[in-house]
Design a protein around this motif. Structure first.
Motif, mmCIF file in Angstrom:
data_model
loop_
_atom_site.group_PDB
_atom_site.id
_atom_site.type_symbol
_atom_site.label_atom_id
_atom_site.label_comp_id
_atom_site.label_asym_id
_atom_site.label_seq_id
_atom_site.Cartn_x
_atom_site.Cartn_y
_atom_site.Cartn_z
ATOM 1 N N TYR A 225 0.823 -1.214 0.000
ATOM 2 C CA TYR A 225 0.000 0.000 0.000
ATOM 3 C C TYR A 225 0.858 1.265 0.000
ATOM 4 O O TYR A 225 0.477 2.291 -0.557
ATOM 5 C CB TYR A 225 -0.908 -0.021 1.231
ATOM 6 N N ARG A 226 2.030 1.199 0.642
ATOM 7 C CA ARG A 226 2.872 2.389 0.766
ATOM 8 C C ARG A 226 3.863 2.544 -0.398
ATOM 9 O O ARG A 226 4.603 3.521 -0.466
ATOM 10 C CB ARG A 226 3.628 2.381 2.090
ATOM 11 N N LYS A 227 3.879 1.579 -1.319
ATOM 12 C CA LYS A 227 4.895 1.567 -2.381
ATOM 13 C C LYS A 227 4.869 2.804 -3.265
ATOM 14 O O LYS A 227 5.908 3.266 -3.736
ATOM 15 C CB LYS A 227 4.726 0.320 -3.260
ATOM 16 N N HIS A 228 3.660 3.309 -3.537
ATOM 17 C CA HIS A 228 3.535 4.365 -4.554
ATOM 18 C C HIS A 228 2.953 5.651 -3.973
ATOM 19 O O HIS A 228 2.420 6.478 -4.722
ATOM 20 C CB HIS A 228 2.668 3.872 -5.708
ATOM 21 N N THR A 229 3.054 5.828 -2.655
ATOM 22 C CA THR A 229 2.519 7.044 -2.053
ATOM 23 C C THR A 229 3.506 7.623 -1.047
ATOM 24 O O THR A 229 4.260 6.889 -0.403
ATOM 25 C CB THR A 229 1.170 6.770 -1.345
ATOM 26 N N THR A 230 3.496 8.933 -0.943
ATOM 27 C CA THR A 230 4.318 9.603 0.072
ATOM 28 C C THR A 230 3.486 9.949 1.302
ATOM 29 O O THR A 230 4.023 10.417 2.299
ATOM 30 C CB THR A 230 4.920 10.889 -0.513
ATOM 31 N N GLN A 231 2.188 9.733 1.228
ATOM 32 C CA GLN A 231 1.295 10.037 2.348
ATOM 33 C C GLN A 231 1.229 8.814 3.256
ATOM 34 O O GLN A 231 0.328 7.973 3.137
ATOM 35 C CB GLN A 231 -0.097 10.412 1.820
ATOM 36 N N THR A 232 2.184 8.712 4.171
ATOM 37 C CA THR A 232 2.334 7.481 4.966
ATOM 38 C C THR A 232 2.127 7.704 6.466
ATOM 39 O O THR A 232 2.427 6.822 7.261
ATOM 40 C CB THR A 232 3.733 6.880 4.745
ATOM 41 N N GLU A 233 1.606 8.861 6.846
ATOM 42 C CA GLU A 233 1.458 9.166 8.269
ATOM 43 C C GLU A 233 0.643 8.103 9.002
ATOM 44 O O GLU A 233 1.047 7.592 10.050
ATOM 45 C CB GLU A 233 0.803 10.544 8.440
ATOM 46 N N ALA A 234 -0.521 7.755 8.443
ATOM 47 C CA ALA A 234 -1.369 6.730 9.077
ATOM 48 C C ALA A 234 -0.694 5.365 9.045
ATOM 49 O O ALA A 234 -0.765 4.586 10.011
ATOM 50 C CB ALA A 234 -2.724 6.666 8.385
ATOM 51 N N LEU A 235 -0.009 5.058 7.954
ATOM 52 C CA LEU A 235 0.670 3.767 7.822
ATOM 53 C C LEU A 235 1.812 3.642 8.822
ATOM 54 O O LEU A 235 2.064 2.560 9.373
ATOM 55 C CB LEU A 235 1.201 3.603 6.399
ATOM 56 N N ASP A 236 2.495 4.749 9.082
ATOM 57 C CA ASP A 236 3.614 4.727 10.021
ATOM 58 C C ASP A 236 3.151 4.461 11.452
ATOM 59 O O ASP A 236 3.940 4.011 12.291
ATOM 60 C CB ASP A 236 4.373 6.064 9.979
ATOM 61 N N ASP A 237 1.892 4.760 11.720
ATOM 62 C CA ASP A 237 1.355 4.565 13.080
ATOM 63 C C ASP A 237 0.882 3.140 13.349
ATOM 64 O O ASP A 237 0.497 2.820 14.474
ATOM 65 C CB ASP A 237 0.177 5.523 13.322
ATOM 66 N N VAL A 238 0.860 2.292 12.335
ATOM 67 C CA VAL A 238 0.368 0.923 12.514
ATOM 68 C C VAL A 238 1.335 0.142 13.389
ATOM 69 O O VAL A 238 2.535 0.077 13.113
ATOM 70 C CB VAL A 238 0.206 0.215 11.156
ATOM 71 N N SER A 239 0.814 -0.458 14.448
ATOM 72 C CA SER A 239 1.657 -1.205 15.395
ATOM 73 C C SER A 239 1.519 -2.709 15.176
ATOM 74 O O SER A 239 0.558 -3.189 14.562
ATOM 75 C CB SER A 239 1.244 -0.874 16.825
ATOM 76 N N ASP A 240 2.483 -3.454 15.700
ATOM 77 C CA ASP A 240 2.406 -4.913 15.656
ATOM 78 C C ASP A 240 1.175 -5.411 16.402
ATOM 79 O O ASP A 240 0.554 -6.400 16.002
ATOM 80 C CB ASP A 240 3.665 -5.531 16.284
#
Length: 424
Positions: free
Chosen positions: A110-125
């Motif tokens: 999902y993050r491969k082609h986007t620079t908008q990763t704020e929400a993705l960076d917050d995903v925890s294990d």
């Protein structure tokens, strides 16, 4: 010489209780200086002591042997239940592990082609593990139903309906089914020596069996207008025309599960069959729910994005797609341009639609169809086709005729479909 009766006791090394029992038997027979068979027989005599028959008699030995069989069978049944439970736990663990792998891969794609990763960076294990576990347990009933299908993909946790699963109408079969359904009316015309009616029934059948023959179509319409005046209207769905013909000829039996219902369902299925040239994914996979809308700020160009885009921060409400992944009834149907590129399943869907179904309940809910046009525009045809494919699959898996009654809701665009005689 009397026939020997033999019982074999097998002690398996991987079973701790077996090995503990074997150790005690070994110690006991050594302590008494007996062979294993003599020692075990002595234990059995004590166990069966005080019974009506002495252990030295044939009747006593018969009773002993029967009781021993009961003990052994009871133990085997207990072991079988334990093993079944253990296998179920192992399977559940494997499903959860696969779900976790799918989620991690989806987030990576999902993050491969986007620079908008704020929400993705917050995903925890913790989020990933909890979602994998919750979804795997919540979808158990649907997974049990779907996994019976020959197009079930265990790794994807989805049905993959493609061209090999579909076909264009077989008009020879359409004709054969029509004759079988209408045979009582045909036979009655023969008995009454009503040749005119007999030929008109067959002309009507030809209307459904030879759709590309202009002469047969014209003769069929004329016959329908004479023997079933209310059946035919230009543009009316042909399966409905045939149903009206059956009503006029007195061939219908709407009793749930009747032979008429079964044959008519097959007739309608064959008449409306369509070969598809794409793959339709019908998924329980939590990764596919998380990525149900494509990424915002996609360098390839944004398409099919929404408040459900997992990297969306544009709305007060967003990322609700994990709720679909955790409920007991939702599944998602979607397509991609290139099924051979697995990345696209997670970041470039071309259509998607959420359905809800509880196995055995008989009610299928269909939500809006979304496509790359930015909404529901022009999606009605695809929506109807997806519903038809899914209805066929569910009917086959549930073992019921593919006969559903459709009720629109929410502005008349979406479908609530119920198999006749199947509502609980």
């Amino acid at each position: 010489m009397a026939e020997d009766r033999v019982i074999t006791l097998r002690f398996q090394e991987w079973k701790a209780m077996d090995m503990e029992l074997y150790r005690m038997l070994e110690e006991g027979k050594k302590e008494r200086g007996l062979s294993m068979p003599v020692y075990v027989k002595g234990i059995l005599r004590k166990h069966f002591g005080g019974r009506e028959h002495g252990m030295g008699t044939d009747a006593g030995m018969d009773e002993c042997m029967e009781r021993l069989r009961e003990i052994v069978h009871g133990e085997l049944a207990s072991q079988s239940d334990m093993i079944a439970g253990m296998l179920e736990r192992i399977t559940e663990g494997q499903i959860i592990e696969q779900a976790e792998q799918n989620i991690r891969q989806a987030l990576q794609d999902y993050r491969k082609h986007t620079t908008q990763t704020e929400a993705l960076d917050d995903v925890s294990d913790t989020f990933i593990r909890n979602l994998a576990r919750d979804s795997s347990f919540a979808k158990r009933e649907l997974r049990e139903l779907f996994s019976r299908s020959p197009v079930w993909d265990e790794k994807l946790d989805a049905l993959v309906i493609n061209g090999t699963r579909t076909h264009d109408p077989d008009y020879d079969r359409v004709r054969s089914l029509a004759i079988e359904i209408l045979y009582p009316a045909i036979e009655r015309a023969e008995i009454d020596t009503d040749k005119d009616r007999y030929h008109k029934i067959y002309n009507a059948i030809d209307f459904f069996s030879y759709p590309y023959n202009g002469c047969m179509q014209e003769a069929g319409i004329q016959a329908l207008n004479e023997i079933a005046p209310k059946a035919y209207e230009p543009g009316k769905k042909r399966s409905r025309v045939f149903k009206a013909l059956c009503v006029s000829l007195g061939m219908t039996d709407e009793t749930a599960g009747s032979e008429f219902q079964k044959l008519y369902a097959q007739f309608a299925d064959e008449l409306s069959a369509k070969q598809i040239s794409f793959k339709l994914y019908v998924s329980l996979n939590p990764a596919h729910f998380l990525t149900m809308s494509n990424p915002k700020a996609d360098s390839r160009g944004c398409t099919l994005t929404s408040c459900h885009s997992f990297n969306s921060t544009d709305y007060q409400y967003n990322n609700g797609c994990s709720g679909y992944a955790r409920d007991h009834v939702s599944f998602i149907a979607f397509t991609v341009d290139d099924p051979d590129n697995p990345e696209l399943l997670n970041n470039r869907k071309t259509t998607r639609q959420v359905f809800a179904y509880k196995p055995g309940n008989g009610l299928l809910l269909q939500s809006r169809m979304y496509n790359t046009s930015g909404g529901t525009h022009g999606a009605q045809g695809d929506s109807k086709l997806y519903r038809d494919l899914i209805q066929r699959e569910i009917s086959m898996l549930e073992g019921v005729p593919n006969l559903w009654k459709t009720y629109p809701y929410c502005g008349g665009h979406e479908g609530c479909v119920i198999p006749k005689g199947k509502v609980k």
